[in-house]
Design a protein around this motif. Sequence first.
Motif, short mmCIF file in Angstrom:
data_model
loop_
_atom_site.label_atom_id
_atom_site.label_comp_id
_atom_site.label_asym_id
_atom_site.label_seq_id
_atom_site.Cartn_x
_atom_site.Cartn_y
_atom_site.Cartn_z
N PHE A 23 -5.99 6.09 -5.87
CA PHE A 23 -4.92 5.15 -6.10
C PHE A 23 -3.56 5.65 -5.62
N TRP A 24 -3.53 6.81 -5.03
CA TRP A 24 -2.29 7.26 -4.39
C TRP A 24 -1.98 6.38 -3.17
N THR A 25 -3.04 5.87 -2.55
CA THR A 25 -2.87 5.06 -1.34
C THR A 25 -3.51 3.69 -1.45
N GLU A 26 -4.07 3.37 -2.59
CA GLU A 26 -4.75 2.09 -2.77
C GLU A 26 -3.74 0.95 -2.94
N LYS A 27 -4.22 -0.28 -2.73
CA LYS A 27 -3.37 -1.45 -2.95
C LYS A 27 -2.99 -1.54 -4.42
N PRO A 28 -1.71 -1.68 -4.73
CA PRO A 28 -1.28 -1.72 -6.14
C PRO A 28 -1.94 -2.82 -6.95
N GLU A 30 -12.68 9.49 -12.71
CA GLU A 30 -12.95 9.19 -11.31
C GLU A 30 -11.70 9.09 -10.45
N ASN A 31 -10.54 8.94 -11.07
CA ASN A 31 -9.33 8.66 -10.30
C ASN A 31 -8.19 9.63 -10.55
N MET A 73 0.83 -1.20 0.00
CA MET A 73 0.00 0.00 0.00
C MET A 73 0.87 1.25 0.00
N LEU A 74 0.25 2.36 -0.39
CA LEU A 74 1.00 3.61 -0.47
C LEU A 74 0.54 4.61 0.58
N THR A 75 -0.04 4.12 1.64
CA THR A 75 -0.63 5.01 2.63
C THR A 75 0.40 5.89 3.31
N LEU A 76 1.66 5.48 3.35
CA LEU A 76 2.68 6.28 4.05
C LEU A 76 3.37 7.27 3.15
N LEU A 77 3.00 7.31 1.90
CA LEU A 77 3.66 8.22 0.98
C LEU A 77 3.16 9.64 1.16
N THR A 78 4.09 10.54 1.35
CA THR A 78 3.77 11.96 1.49
C THR A 78 4.76 12.74 0.64
N PRO A 79 4.52 14.03 0.43
CA PRO A 79 5.49 14.81 -0.34
C PRO A 79 6.90 14.73 0.19
N THR A 82 8.40 12.20 1.36
CA THR A 82 9.03 10.89 1.21
C THR A 82 9.36 10.58 -0.23
N ARG A 83 9.43 11.60 -1.09
CA ARG A 83 9.82 11.40 -2.49
C ARG A 83 8.93 10.35 -3.13
N TYR A 84 7.63 10.64 -3.16
CA TYR A 84 6.66 9.60 -3.42
C TYR A 84 6.53 9.14 -4.85
N ILE A 85 6.99 9.91 -5.82
CA ILE A 85 6.75 9.50 -7.21
C ILE A 85 7.44 8.18 -7.54
N LYS A 86 8.72 8.03 -7.18
CA LYS A 86 9.42 6.81 -7.54
C LYS A 86 8.78 5.60 -6.86
N ALA A 87 8.44 5.75 -5.60
CA ALA A 87 7.79 4.65 -4.89
C ALA A 87 6.43 4.33 -5.49
N PHE A 88 5.74 5.37 -5.92
CA PHE A 88 4.41 5.22 -6.52
C PHE A 88 4.50 4.38 -7.79
N ILE A 89 5.41 4.76 -8.71
CA ILE A 89 5.58 4.01 -9.95
C ILE A 89 6.10 2.61 -9.66
N LYS A 90 7.04 2.48 -8.74
CA LYS A 90 7.61 1.18 -8.43
C LYS A 90 6.54 0.25 -7.88
N ALA A 91 5.68 0.77 -7.02
CA ALA A 91 4.63 -0.05 -6.43
C ALA A 91 3.70 -0.59 -7.49
N PHE A 92 3.23 0.27 -8.37
CA PHE A 92 2.30 -0.18 -9.40
C PHE A 92 3.01 -1.04 -10.44
#
Length: 254
Positions: free
Chosen positions: A68-73, A43-44, A1-7, A9-19
């Motif tokens: 989907f910023w915090t949803e399960k990948p 919607e998203n 999940m991406l629930t801990l991602l915040t500005p 925490t450099r969230y873009i790379k983690a976001f792409i990596k997760a998905f």
Amino acid sequence: MLTLLTPGTRYIKAFIKAFGHANTPRCSSNSCQSVYIRRFISENTEIVGEQSLTPEFKLRLFTPSCRFWTEKPELWPFDDPYWAISWPGGQALSRYLLDNPAVCRGKTVLDLGSGCGASAIAAKLCGAAHVVANDIDIVAAVATHMNCELNLLEPPVCRTNNMIDSPAKGFDLILLGDMFYDEALATSLHRWLDHCISSHGTKVLIGDPGRASFEEHCIRGLLRQLAQFELPESVREENYGLTCSSVWCYCPEL
């Protein structure tokens, strides 16, 4: 999940990596209908623009307030959502075009790896005669159509085949934003761009914030810097603290 991602925490790379590591089967271009994709994007994503280098137009993008910023990948139904982020190289390229509309006015323009379609939109706003947006992700093509409609523009021709290494089609101008993130891809681009220039005299503009894969590639010595832009604070936070992004002209004769 991406629930801990915040500005912070450099969230873009983690976001792409997760998905990118989600294990569920992806929808293919044959199975995902345009109506469904449009509804999903509506919607998203969130309409944004004022905090970018190009406040002249708006885009539908992912933000921390989107589901989907915090949803399960594994619930993500498509390929990696590169189209849902306005990357700093593309922002700089779009800003440069808007500041210098004569660069593409009346020209045939290709936005290669178009993503959300920002550079294609900038080219259309500057009066390009014909614009092609090329991205191998069909969702990116739909997002580009929607972003053009959002800005009351006729959508460009959207192509989802891989145009790299394909026969050059006589474009006056090729735009590449944030495309030199992988060495193998950069080498393929280098070879193909040389062919486009030698066979058609195509002008090539590249936007990049100075990633190592770009700075260390041999093509870097063949580029002439045209402009540099300071990135807005929000864009810096999304991109590991990168502070600026530049636009380069590819000059193989250097």
